[in-house]
Write a protein that holds these residues in place. Structure first.
Motif, PDB file in Angstrom:
ATOM      1  N   LYS A 124      22.534 -45.233   0.608  1.00  0.00           N
ATOM      2  CA  LYS A 124      22.044 -43.854   1.200  1.00  0.00           C
ATOM      3  C   LYS A 124      22.960 -42.790   0.377  1.00  0.00           C
ATOM      4  CE  LYS A 124      19.987 -44.926   5.016  1.00  0.00           C
ATOM      5  NZ  LYS A 124      19.931 -46.488   4.656  1.00  0.00           N
ATOM      6  N   ALA A 125      22.214 -41.700   0.317  1.00  0.00           N
ATOM      7  CA  ALA A 125      22.974 -40.562  -0.543  1.00  0.00           C
ATOM      8  C   ALA A 125      24.152 -39.934  -0.141  1.00  0.00           C
ATOM      9  CB  ALA A 125      21.923 -39.398  -0.574  1.00  0.00           C
ATOM     10  N   GLY A 126      24.236 -40.055   1.195  1.00  0.00           N
ATOM     11  CA  GLY A 126      25.673 -39.491   1.946  1.00  0.00           C
ATOM     12  C   GLY A 126      26.596 -40.475   1.539  1.00  0.00           C
ATOM     13  N   LEU A 127      26.631 -41.783   1.424  1.00  0.00           N
ATOM     14  CA  LEU A 127      27.585 -42.879   1.291  1.00  0.00           C
ATOM     15  C   LEU A 127      27.923 -42.732  -0.442  1.00  0.00           C
ATOM     16  CD1 LEU A 127      29.181 -45.033   2.159  1.00  0.00           C
ATOM     17  CD2 LEU A 127      27.392 -46.736   1.564  1.00  0.00           C
ATOM     18  N   PHE A 128      26.927 -42.283  -1.166  1.00  0.00           N
ATOM     19  CA  PHE A 128      27.180 -42.392  -2.672  1.00  0.00           C
ATOM     20  C   PHE A 128      27.881 -41.047  -3.031  1.00  0.00           C
ATOM     21  CE2 PHE A 128      25.860 -40.777  -6.888  1.00  0.00           C
ATOM     22  CZ  PHE A 128      26.368 -41.961  -7.807  1.00  0.00           C
ATOM     23  N   CYS A 129      27.705 -39.906  -2.265  1.00  0.00           N
ATOM     24  CA  CYS A 129      28.203 -38.585  -2.698  1.00  0.00           C
ATOM     25  C   CYS A 129      29.592 -38.280  -1.599  1.00  0.00           C
ATOM     26  CB  CYS A 129      27.021 -37.672  -2.481  1.00  0.00           C
ATOM     27  SG  CYS A 129      25.731 -37.452  -3.458  1.00  0.00           S
ATOM     28  N   TYR A 130      29.654 -38.884  -0.797  1.00  0.00           N
ATOM     29  CA  TYR A 130      30.661 -38.885   0.164  1.00  0.00           C
ATOM     30  C   TYR A 130      32.400 -38.338  -0.743  1.00  0.00           C
ATOM     31  CZ  TYR A 130      33.704 -42.931   0.608  1.00  0.00           C
ATOM     32  OH  TYR A 130      34.439 -44.278   0.524  1.00  0.00           O
ATOM     33  N   PRO A 131      32.533 -38.988  -1.710  1.00  0.00           N
ATOM     34  CA  PRO A 131      33.806 -38.626  -2.422  1.00  0.00           C
ATOM     35  C   PRO A 131      33.904 -37.159  -2.849  1.00  0.00           C
ATOM     36  CG  PRO A 131      32.755 -40.815  -3.334  1.00  0.00           C
ATOM     37  CD  PRO A 131      32.083 -40.363  -2.468  1.00  0.00           C
TER      38      PRO A 131
END
Length: 379
Positions: A170-177
């Motif tokens: 999921k994009a949110g998991l990839f971008c959460y940093p």
């Protein structure tokens, strides 16, 4: 609102626990005195429900000591409910977990008069700064982060450029940093207490802070420093090769602040140790189970590992060691468990604490985001 007497009673109970063991021991002073005055310390935990012994010794106990012993600095501790959305769960469960998380922090002795306690989602400036910073963060920087791979159940050598990986992530998991970076920088935090698993993310934060400053030729964001505290990495009681975790399918390996004395004794009694007899020794490689118990004692008593081991000479066998550990945990958590139950019965009081914290946090964040918008040309 609950009766004023109920609010007063809960507030007094929280303050009592925050001050009960607030003075650092000799061992702690050398670490905590390195925090410069007028620092701003920031950290958050995810709302995954009640906290366990690993959360308590790995983060919360240090937060309590820091905020109680550094009156000239500012402390911001949040519930990372936006980050929690990277894992889909029923809405009511998230609501319950948010309350349980704030109740856990208060019952563990954090004093809302000495630190800011709030829900991340109540301060929209987190998300606004997240977008500004995401726009200057490269895909390569995010791709190198290790945690999204483990949370997405991907191999550490995998890459988002693989078709199978990109479809499963999921994009949110990839971008959460990038959101984590915004969480820290929105308050212009100077220090962040982190464990080994978050060190990479703090380094990304420093990189992006420098990039923003250089891109816009400003000296706006401070470069946050790692705050070293005597936090303990507590391992699973059943499998001392991995961290204690709420997601562990074998829940006997996890001790919660809310566990009853009987539950604590039962879990510790069944903890994995070894068959080695004779002198006690702290050896995480050869004796991980026993070393984990020694580490727990060290964290609960604020004593060095060597001193703890020396004191164990009077314990003749593994049963005696486990009994000793169980009683220490029971003593540490007894009042906290009772206060936790009281707090969850008074959610209006929890709401009032979070409103106060959110208002204070947003006051800081709003002023900073206005300056950011001026710097990048959006004013």
């Amino acid at each position: 609102m609950p009766p004023r007497s109920a609010c007063s009673r809960l507030g007094a109970a929280v303050r009592y626990l925050s001050g009960k063991r607030s003075s650092p021991t000799v061992k702690e002073i050398g670490i905590y005195e390195t925090l410069p005055s007028n620092s701003r310390v920031f950290s958050m935990i995810q709302p995954t429900g009640r906290i366990h012994l690993g959360n308590y010794l790995g983060a919360v106990k240090s937060w309590r000591t820091l905020s109680s012993t550094n009156p000239e600095s500012e402390f911001i501790f949040g519930i990372a409910d936006l980050h929690a959305l990277t894992v889909q769960r029923p809405a009511q469960q998230l609501r319950d977990f948010r309350y349980q998380a704030i109740a856990s922090l208060l019952s563990s002795g954090l004093d809302a008069d000495k630190c800011i306690l709030y829900f991340q989602s109540a301060v929209p400036e987190h998300s606004e700064l997240n977008w500004y910073l995401t726009c200057i963060t490269s895909m390569g920087q995010l791709n190198r982060m290790a945690q999204w791979k483990s949370k997405a159940q991907q191999a550490q050598n995998s890459t988002i450029l693989d078709d199978a990986v990109v479809e499963a992530t999921k994009a949110g998991l990839f971008c959460y940093p990038a959101l984590q970076v915004a969480d820290i920088l929105i308050y212009k935090s100077t220090h962040v207490p982190v464990g080994d698993d978050q060190a990479q993310h703090l380094e990304l934060c420093r990189t992006i802070a420098r990039l923003f400053n250089s891109t816009y030729a400003v000296d706006f964001f401070p470069i946050p420093e790692t705050l070293l505290t005597p936090a303990k990495k507590i391992l699973s009681l059943k499998n001392p090769e991995k961290k204690m975790s709420k997601s562990d399918p074998v829940q006997a390996g996890c001790v919660y602040v809310t566990d009853t004395p009987d539950e604590i004794r039962r879990k510790i009694r069944k903890a994995t140790t070894d068959s080695v007899q004779g002198q006690w020794k702290f050896d995480p490689v050869q004796r991980p189970g026993v070393s984990n118990l020694i580490n727990i004692i060290s964290g609960l008593t604020d004593r060095a590992i060597g001193d703890v081991v020396a004191d164990l000479d009077g314990l003749k066998d593994h049963k005696a060691l486990k009994d000793h550990v169980a009683e220490l945990i029971i003593d540490e958590f007894d009042e906290k468990r009772q206060l936790y139950d009281d707090l969850l019965q008074n959610k209006d009081y929890l709401d009032s604490v979070c409103r106060k914290g959110s208002d204070h946090a947003r006051e800081i964040a709003s002023a900073n985001i206005q300056q950011v918008k001026h710097i990048i040309g959006l004013d």
